[in-house]
Write a protein that holds these residues in place. Structure first.
Motif, mmCIF file in Angstrom:
data_model
loop_
_atom_site.group_PDB
_atom_site.id
_atom_site.type_symbol
_atom_site.label_atom_id
_atom_site.label_comp_id
_atom_site.label_asym_id
_atom_site.label_seq_id
_atom_site.Cartn_x
_atom_site.Cartn_y
_atom_site.Cartn_z
ATOM 1 N N UNK A 43 0.813 -1.224 0.000
ATOM 2 C CA UNK A 43 0.000 0.000 0.000
ATOM 3 C C UNK A 43 0.846 1.272 0.000
ATOM 4 N N UNK A 44 2.154 1.143 0.097
ATOM 5 C CA UNK A 44 3.016 2.323 0.184
ATOM 6 C C UNK A 44 3.071 3.044 -1.167
ATOM 7 N N UNK A 45 2.705 4.323 -1.162
ATOM 8 C CA UNK A 45 2.810 5.174 -2.360
ATOM 9 C C UNK A 45 4.020 6.095 -2.279
ATOM 10 N N UNK A 46 4.243 6.685 -1.094
ATOM 11 C CA UNK A 46 5.330 7.642 -0.916
ATOM 12 C C UNK A 46 5.960 7.454 0.450
ATOM 13 N N UNK A 47 7.257 7.692 0.500
ATOM 14 C CA UNK A 47 7.976 7.740 1.769
ATOM 15 C C UNK A 47 8.686 9.075 1.854
ATOM 16 N N UNK A 48 8.370 9.845 2.897
ATOM 17 C CA UNK A 48 9.000 11.146 3.096
ATOM 18 C C UNK A 48 10.133 10.994 4.105
ATOM 19 N N UNK A 49 11.340 11.289 3.655
ATOM 20 C CA UNK A 49 12.509 11.287 4.533
ATOM 21 C C UNK A 49 12.887 12.741 4.755
ATOM 22 N N UNK A 50 12.533 13.278 5.899
ATOM 23 C CA UNK A 50 12.738 14.701 6.192
ATOM 24 C C UNK A 50 13.835 14.826 7.236
ATOM 25 N N UNK A 51 14.979 15.367 6.823
ATOM 26 C CA UNK A 51 16.148 15.421 7.696
ATOM 27 C C UNK A 51 15.953 16.361 8.883
ATOM 28 N N UNK A 52 15.281 17.483 8.632
ATOM 29 C CA UNK A 52 15.102 18.475 9.692
ATOM 30 C C UNK A 52 14.025 17.995 10.671
ATOM 31 N N UNK A 53 14.385 17.852 11.925
ATOM 32 C CA UNK A 53 13.455 17.306 12.916
ATOM 33 C C UNK A 53 12.247 18.207 13.129
ATOM 34 N N UNK A 54 12.475 19.523 13.131
ATOM 35 C CA UNK A 54 11.356 20.443 13.330
ATOM 36 C C UNK A 54 10.374 20.354 12.166
ATOM 37 N N UNK A 55 10.897 20.295 10.932
ATOM 38 C CA UNK A 55 10.027 20.158 9.765
ATOM 39 C C UNK A 55 9.280 18.834 9.812
ATOM 40 N N UNK A 56 9.954 17.767 10.206
ATOM 41 C CA UNK A 56 9.324 16.461 10.334
ATOM 42 C C UNK A 56 8.164 16.518 11.330
ATOM 43 N N UNK A 57 8.434 17.117 12.493
ATOM 44 C CA UNK A 57 7.396 17.214 13.533
ATOM 45 C C UNK A 57 6.210 18.029 13.043
ATOM 46 N N UNK A 58 6.483 19.152 12.386
ATOM 47 C CA UNK A 58 5.401 20.018 11.906
ATOM 48 C C UNK A 58 4.587 19.338 10.807
ATOM 49 N N UNK A 59 5.262 18.552 9.955
ATOM 50 C CA UNK A 59 4.516 17.868 8.893
ATOM 51 C C UNK A 59 3.621 16.775 9.488
ATOM 52 N N UNK A 60 4.093 16.118 10.532
ATOM 53 C CA UNK A 60 3.232 15.143 11.208
ATOM 54 C C UNK A 60 1.988 15.827 11.770
ATOM 55 N N UNK A 61 2.148 17.034 12.310
ATOM 56 C CA UNK A 61 1.007 17.790 12.824
ATOM 57 C C UNK A 61 0.043 18.155 11.690
ATOM 58 N N UNK A 62 0.611 18.510 10.533
ATOM 59 C CA UNK A 62 -0.216 18.807 9.364
ATOM 60 C C UNK A 62 -1.064 17.587 9.000
ATOM 61 N N UNK A 63 -0.427 16.415 8.956
ATOM 62 C CA UNK A 63 -1.125 15.195 8.559
ATOM 63 C C UNK A 63 -2.215 14.815 9.550
ATOM 64 N N UNK A 64 -2.026 15.148 10.814
ATOM 65 C CA UNK A 64 -3.014 14.828 11.843
ATOM 66 C C UNK A 64 -4.189 15.799 11.795
ATOM 67 N N UNK A 65 -3.921 17.069 11.527
ATOM 68 C CA UNK A 65 -4.927 18.119 11.738
ATOM 69 C C UNK A 65 -5.602 18.659 10.482
ATOM 70 N N UNK A 66 -5.061 18.372 9.304
ATOM 71 C CA UNK A 66 -5.636 18.901 8.062
ATOM 72 C C UNK A 66 -6.273 17.757 7.280
ATOM 73 N N UNK A 67 -7.469 17.966 6.724
ATOM 74 C CA UNK A 67 -8.158 16.896 5.980
ATOM 75 C C UNK A 67 -7.290 16.322 4.870
ATOM 76 N N UNK A 68 -7.420 15.022 4.665
ATOM 77 C CA UNK A 68 -6.544 14.331 3.723
ATOM 78 C C UNK A 68 -6.749 14.800 2.292
ATOM 79 N N UNK A 69 -7.981 15.204 1.931
ATOM 80 C CA UNK A 69 -8.194 15.667 0.556
ATOM 81 C C UNK A 69 -7.406 16.932 0.280
ATOM 82 N N UNK A 70 -7.273 17.793 1.291
ATOM 83 C CA UNK A 70 -6.480 19.020 1.142
ATOM 84 C C UNK A 70 -4.996 18.677 1.040
ATOM 85 N N UNK A 71 -4.537 17.747 1.860
ATOM 86 C CA UNK A 71 -3.125 17.347 1.827
ATOM 87 C C UNK A 71 -2.771 16.740 0.477
ATOM 88 N N UNK A 72 -3.627 15.858 -0.021
ATOM 89 C CA UNK A 72 -3.382 15.217 -1.315
ATOM 90 C C UNK A 72 -3.339 16.248 -2.435
#
Length: 275
Positions: A43-72
């Motif tokens: 089922x894997x379509x994409x793997x995001x390898x984000x070196x910056x820890x702050x960016x990684x953390x913020x993107x996880x927050x985006x994925x949790x809090x923003x509707x998936x249709x908007x993210x896609x």
């Protein structure tokens, strides 16, 4: 591959072979899954390898809090941007642009309109990014069935620049204003109106962008090898040299980085603009 955190139905956080956090995406990849379960690799379509820890953390927050249709939709827009700009973008565009577009859609629903007059001449300063911004604006209109002025492309363009130079958005706004101020200095020193559609202007603006990028990343130009040529041009074009000194004096009010290595390159561009 094990789920360390379920972010939404289509995204999870896991660890790579180096025990670094990665974001794994795929349609339904987290459906009826919980932390500690195995990931269905089919089922894997994409793997995001984000070196910056702050960016990684913020993107996880985006994925949790923003509707998936908007993210896609935003990911599709970022793919289009990457196809139309020739500079590499940092991963933080997945955070900043997605967050911006989500908030934009909320503002449209509430009837809130931002004033674009503070964005100076973004269309001219960042031509390629502005054109990509127009494409994104059209995608937003079609995807979310909203009315949106072309002016929004200026905001999109600044987010693209933000991801190019790896600065924060406030710095990009300030940098844009400083570039605008610098060509005002040139126009004032020579009592002329620069052709902003001309090739030399475009080259000058591109040089200023690289100039500020080097300053912000503390990558300094060396000056000793070009000193002979600089001395020659200084004698032949004293007014242009004085203009460059005015520019560096202005830049020094904001940045304390050594600027001596930039003199020759700025001087050549000012000569081409004014001679």
């Amino acid at each position: 591959m094990i789920i360390k955190r379920v972010l939404n139905n289509n995204a999870v956080m896991s660890l790579d072979k180096n025990n670094e956090e990665i974001i794994v995406k795929g349609k339904g990849i987290a459906f009826q899954k919980k932390n500690g379960d195995s990931i269905d690799e089919k089922k894997i379509d994409k793997i995001f390898v984000i070196d910056n820890q702050d960016t990684n953390r913020r993107y996880q927050e985006i994925l949790v809090n923003i509707p998936d249709d908007c993210i896609t939709a935003c990911e599709a827009m970022i793919d289009v941007i990457k196809q139309h700009v020739d500079k590499e973008l940092s991963d933080k565009i997945y955070v900043t642009l997605t967050d911006h577009i989500f908030n934009l859609l909320e503002r449209i629903q509430m009837g809130i309109v931002f004033d674009n007059t503070l964005l100076w001449d973004v269309k001219r300063l960042y031509r390629q990014e502005y054109q990509a911004g127009l494409l994104v604006v059209e995608m937003i209109r079609k995807t979310f069935d909203v009315k949106l002025d072309d002016d929004e492309a200026s905001f999109i363009a600044l987010h693209i620049v933000n991801a190019q130079i790896n600065a924060n958005f406030r710095d990009v706004i300030e940098l844009t204003g400083m570039i605008d101020d610098i060509y005002d200095i040139v126009e004032s020193d020579f009592a002329l109106t620069i052709d902003k559609d001309g090739l030399e202007y475009t080259r000058f603006i591109m040089h200023l962008r690289v100039f500020f990028e080097r300053i912000m990343n503390k990558q300094h130009m060396k000056s000793e090898k070009s000193q002979t040529l600089l001395n020659t041009l200084k004698k032949e074009y004293p007014k242009q040299y004085q203009c460059v000194m005015h520019i560096l004096e202005y830049v020094s009010m904001k940045y304390e980085e050594p600027l001596e290595g930039e003199i020759l390159y700025l001087l050549v561009h000012v000569i081409k603009l004014t001679d």
